[in-house]
Design an enzyme around this catalytic site. Structure first.
Site, short mmCIF file in Angstrom:
data_model
loop_
_atom_site.label_atom_id
_atom_site.label_comp_id
_atom_site.label_asym_id
_atom_site.label_seq_id
_atom_site.Cartn_x
_atom_site.Cartn_y
_atom_site.Cartn_z
N SER A 229 41.08 40.34 40.61
CA SER A 229 41.49 40.24 42.01
C SER A 229 40.35 40.52 43.00
CB SER A 229 42.64 41.19 42.30
OG SER A 229 43.71 40.96 41.43
N ALA A 230 39.24 41.03 42.51
CA ALA A 230 38.07 41.29 43.36
C ALA A 230 38.37 42.27 44.49
CB ALA A 230 37.50 39.97 43.91
N HIS B 225 40.34 48.91 45.37
CA HIS B 225 41.59 49.56 45.75
C HIS B 225 41.32 50.88 46.47
CE1 HIS B 225 44.34 46.95 43.45
NE2 HIS B 225 43.30 46.80 42.65
N LYS C 138 57.07 42.73 39.31
CA LYS C 138 55.88 43.22 39.98
C LYS C 138 55.32 42.12 40.89
CE LYS C 138 51.60 45.62 38.73
NZ LYS C 138 50.64 44.80 39.48
N CYS D 184 26.94 18.51 43.61
CA CYS D 184 25.66 19.17 43.29
C CYS D 184 25.42 19.32 41.80
CB CYS D 184 25.54 20.51 44.00
SG CYS D 184 26.73 21.76 43.47
#
Lengths: 478, 419, 124
Positions: A45-46, A49, A249, A441
């Site tokens: 999730s990068a 927290h 969740k 590219c």
């Protein structure tokens, strides 16, 4: 003979390597893949927290909030992107507000500062594009976003500059206890080290089980994500979590530190530690769940989806420490969320163990500063001009979507622990991570890799192994 | 800072055509900015024939068609810069560009023609599940590898999407020694030209699987195969009928998107239907003096049509520079029943010298239907068409007589009608 | 009498032709928008032909392959024979549009010509 061998070049291993490079120790890193950050670190999730989620008596609870405080300085020293955008946990039912309060109290115990419960009006003022169904939210101003592979690469490069040795494409097959430490046998070589640090991510159970009778079992837990075009990157500003709903969740919606929008993850336990496939049901699930948080899901702007695997154990906590029946063998296992957020403190904890075992001297000449690749897209025109004057390659744009210059790509290849693959270039420069996903590219980057590494074009891979991009010349099979 | 009367962003067929047209109208101070290392744009990699039949009355390949224009550019001494990327543009027509040779530089233009072309939709845009192995390319990337580099991206191919580049690449890969298993198309009809189905697929016995899609991508390092399944009338895959095709390469030809990132920076208003600018009959955008043509405006099937449109934009830009263009009394052009979009979006009748053509695409395949043009509520033209397909752009002609007959008309609408 | 449906590939219009055949001869063609339609239908029924476009290697050239085409259409069943002949060809830069790459390819009487320019690379 090494003092310390670190198995695994993910965020845990790299943070530890950098921490240990402050000492007079001979340290090596053994990595089975071709590059840094190829496992869980490249696909998560990068998020940094704030630290209210875990129980105060757990390692997660103890390390997360403390590590969070270190990110400002680390990101400056190591020149990686980090932004304290703050996070919100959304509550959709008045009955659940008490759960927000529970999280707030837990956060206070964990040392998370300035947690606030906001009512609907305050939440909507902060984030106008959130769903009308929000009734309240827990606001954590210290929550942040980071690019995990950029951070791991920064740690690695700095460790390397301070003397740590790296051996890629070295898969550990066996570890044998010897008189003076451990013999680590890989598919390429044998390394002897006094101390072994097991930071092997989803494979850390296998590594542990080579030396300890206290067996570990990692259950890879799949998490799927969708990345959106930068066009919608500022649709929301904070990292948006959900309290668990009747759908289970929740999933998050967050801007990334590079300016995209990211949603995910779901959580599905699987058997295969190499299975990084996304599934129709998983992608549908995260899109549906994320839709609860925001007004309108900008599905038209999805540019990529990916799967990450978390190293889940039954312990439901990090497993960090010297293994009782294998002196000098230190586990850093079960590092699932908030592993990235906790990495700087995990590294310190491991460092303390190593210092106790080996009692090394601190280096007088440790250099904490690593300079990253200058990013053309982030510079002022004046800075661009002077950089191009020094090196004209910075004036040739290769990736048009992310405005990445040839100079950046050359630097990515030639700097310490440089890129050797298309994905390696992408993670260091963002070339190919934009809206066309390397359509334009790829041919150019492939040519540059081939000529700079002096390999045939058919030998250039996407991410090592058999992931070659070209199979031969025209008419070969006619 | 340099100053130019007309700066054209993009040196592909649209940019080259616009430059030639503006030059022919006497505009001297023109500059073309091209990000690739030579002029010609995508034509350089379209080595197949079939270009120029309308314009040059002969059948040329892409590079030959480009060369005709490059020669005109050179003989008219129109200036151009290659390897030059425009990185910023504002509504005052001030642009910033960068190149190895010149570094960062700014140009103040009196008029600008946007001709940046389009890009291909990547895999992510379709959110196809599976692994992220190598061996998945857009058809255009594969085309560049094969036609410019002489390198094969794979040998055992599945193509998703029956856009023209996908069809053309099915033939190219086959001729260069690869095996093309199938072209898989989600819709019940092909997005490409019918003649390409004949000469690129039928000629080589390559199956076109309509109403099918790729449902999963399998492969650890390199692609090992794809699952395909038929889709129901709501385009949802029927997973019970899923089957596996082993292959090392998946080519995607699933649509083109105009590249309007610069246009947005200049506050150019974009149409949600075309993803290109909303323009008037001279292809002028909502920003005075900023024009757009070619695939950056709307995706064309034929380069000849791009050239035609670029002439319109080039001429109009010249008129603008001479102060002869007027923007008054606007008629809306409306894509009505059965029509997906129409270009241009507005007409200023005062600028119409003779006739003008409206380009449009239909929403679905229609057989034996009529294309009608209404001036407000009055049906003015009504032509029967044997077949209309979304893959083939259509045009209707609006004459100056029609405009003067309906001199107070507010809207022209195009419709597909059963009778 | 037999009816056959064809799509004319003479131009991008792709006219849908109805061909009437009697005693193995094309009797009648409808659906075409121009005279090419009849010619195409006749040829397609008797001896289908195509223009071949492909690449050949250019030693020391930039780009490293040149695009080429058959000057005229050649019998459809000769396409792969031509490809095989062209596989053995290697040009030397510079190459110019219309340069003859190979004459009488696959005995068709047709030449293959270059359709693009390739510069010679500096070999220092």
């Amino acid at each position: 003979m090494y003092d310390v061998a670190i198995i695994g070049a993910g965020i845990s291993g790299m943070s530890i390597a950098r921490e240990l490079s402050k000492y007079d120790l001979k340290v090596c890193v053994l990595e089975k893949e071709v590059d840094i950050a190829m496992g869980t670190t490249k696909a998560n999730s990068a998020i940094v927290h704030a630290g209210f989620d875990a129980k105060p008596d757990s390692l997660k609870g103890m390390l997360n909030a403390a590590a969070n405080r270190l990110f400002d300085q680390l990101s400056k020293e190591l020149d990686f992107h980090f932004r304290r955008n703050g996070s919100l946990v959304l509550c959709f039912d008045k009955k659940d507000i008490e759960h927000l309060e529970f999280l707030r109290q837990q956060g206070i115990q964990n040392g998370v500062p300035n947690l606030l419960i906001l009512d609907k009006a305050a939440v909507k003022e902060m984030e106008p594009n959130l769903s009308e169904d929000v009734v309240a939210a827990l606001y954590a101003p210290t929550g942040g976003i980071v690019c995990p592979y950029e951070m791991a690469i920064g740690m690695a490069e700095n460790a390397y500059e301070n003397g740590v040795e790296f051996y890629f494409e070295n898969k550990v097959l066996d570890i044998k206890k010897s008189d003076d430490g451990y013999r680590i046998i890989t598919d390429k070589n044998t390394y002897i080290s006094k101390v072994v640090i097991n930071a092997a991510g989803v494979h850390s159970d296998e590594i542990n089980n080579l030396v300890s009778s206290n067996k570990l079992n990692i259950i890879p837990r799949r998490g799927e994500y969708c990345v959106f075009d930068k066009e919608v990157g500022s649709y929301i500003d904070k990292t948006i979590f959900q309290l668990p709903t009747k759908l289970g969740k929740g999933v998050l919606v967050t801007p990334t530190v590079d300016g995209n929008l990211l949603i995910g993850p779901n959580a599905v336990d699987i058997d295969d530690k190499d299975d990084l496939s996304t599934t129709k049901s998983g992608l549908d699930e995260i899109l549906n769940k994320a839709s609860l948080s925001i007004k309108k899901m900008p599905s038209h702007a999805i540019i990529a989806s990916f799967t990450g695997l978390r190293a889940r154990t039954e312990a439901d906590d990090f497993i960090i420490g010297e293994v009782p029946d294998a002196k000098g063998f230190i586990n850093v296992a079960g590092i699932e969320s908030p592993g990235l957020s906790s990495a700087p403190c995990i590294a310190m904890m491991v460092k303390d163990i190593v210092v106790e075992i080996l009692a090394p001297q601190e280096k007088a000449n440790f250099n904490p500063v690593r300079k990253g690749i200058p990013h053309f897209s982030e510079m002022s025109n004046e800075d661009r001009q002077s950089l191009i004057a020094q090196n004209p390659a910075y004036g040739q744009i290769v990736c048009r979507c992310e405005t990445v210059s040839e100079g950046e790509i050359l630097s990515a290849i030639h700097r310490p622990l440089g890129a050797t693959t298309l994905d390696g270039i992408k993670r260091r420069t963002r070339a190919g991570s934009g809206r066309c996903q390397s359509g334009f590219c790829m041919t150019r980057v492939l040519d540059i890799l081939s000529s700079e590494l002096e390999i045939k074009r058919t030998e250039v891979t996407k991410f090592g192994g058999e992931s070659r991009l070209l199979v031969g010349k025209n008419k070969e099979d006619v | 800072m340099q100053e130019f009367d007309l700066v054209i962003i993009g040196g592909g067929p649209a940019g080259l055509g616009a430059a030639v047209a503006a030059s022919e109208q006497g505009i001297k101070n023109i500059l073309i900015l091209e990000r690739e290392n030579k002029l010609g744009g995508i034509l350089n990699q379209c080595i197949h024939n079939g270009f120029g039949l309308q314009l040059f009355k002969e059948e040329l390949t892409g590079p030959e068609y480009a060369q005709r224009f490059i020669k005109m550019i050179e003989s008219k001494e129109i200036r151009y810069k290659t390897n030059t990327m425009v990185i910023d543009l504002n509504r005052d027509k001030l642009l910033t560009a960068v190149s190895k040779a010149d570094g960062i530089f700014t140009i103040q233009a009196k008029a600008i023609i946007l001709a940046m072309g389009c890009r291909e939709r990547p895999r992510g845009a379709l959110n196809i599940p599976g692994t992220r192995c190598s061996g998945i390319f857009t058809a255009g990337t594969a085309q560049k590898f094969v036609n410019i580099k002489g390198m094969m991206p794979g040998k055992n191919i599945v193509i998703l999407g029956s856009g023209d580049i996908g069809l053309i690449m099915a033939r190219r890969m086959t001729l260069e020694g690869a095996h093309v298993n199938a072209v898989v198309e989600l819709m019940p009809y092909s997005a490409g030209l019918t003649r390409n189905i004949v000469q690129c697929l039928d000629d080589y016995d390559i199956p076109l699987m309509l109403s099918h899609t790729v449902t999963n991508i399998v492969g650890k390092d390199r692609l090992e195969g794809v699952f395909i399944a038929p889709v129901d009338e709501n385009r949802k895959p029927i997973l019970e009928m899923e089957k596996f095709i082993p292959c090392d390469t998946l080519l995607l030809s699933v649509g083109l998107l105009p590249e309007n990132e610069l246009s947005k920076k200049a506050s150019v208003k974009l149409s949600p239907l075309t993803s290109g600018a909303e323009v008037d009959e001279g292809r002028e955008t909502n920003i005075d003096g900023i024009f757009a043509c070619g695939n950056v405006l709307h995706v064309h099937d034929l380069v000849d049509h791009v050239t035609e449109e670029s002439y319109i934009a080039g001429k109009a830009a010249a008129k603008f520079l001479k102060g002869l263009r007027k923007r008054s009394y606007v008629i809306d052009v409306i894509a009505s029943e059965g029509i997906r979009y129409a270009v241009p979006k507005y007409i200023n009748p005062v600028n119409i010298e003779k006739d003008l053509e409206l380009s449009f695409r239909v929403k679905d395949i229609c057989k034996d239907h009529y294309v009608s043009v209404y001036f407000d509520n009055a049906r003015v033209t009504h032509h029967k068409k044997k077949i209309l397909t979304p893959g083939e752009m259509q045009t209707v002609k609006i004459t100056s007589e029609m405009l003067s007959t309906h001199s107070h008309c507010r809207a022209i609408s195009i419709r597909v009608e059963k009778e | 009498m037999e009816q056959k449906a064809l799509v004319c590939i003479g131009c991008p219009l792709g006219c849908r032709l109805e061909v009437t055949i009697e005693n193995s001869e094309v009797l009648h063609v409808t659906g075409q928008s121009c005279k090419k339609g009849w010619a195409y239908a006749f040829k397609e029924y008797t001896n289908p032909t195509r223009i071949l476009t492909t690449t050949v290697v250019v030693e020391n050239g930039y780009p490293e392959v040149a695009s080429v085409k058959t000057e005229k259409d050649i019998p459809k069943n000769k396409l792969f024979e031509c490809i095989k002949e062209l596989k053995e060809v290697s040009l030397t830069a510079p190459v110019h549009i219309n340069d003859i790459v190979i004459t009488n390819v696959a005995n068709t009487g047709v030449n293959v010509i270059a359709t693009t320019n390739c510069e010679a690379l500096d070999t220092k």
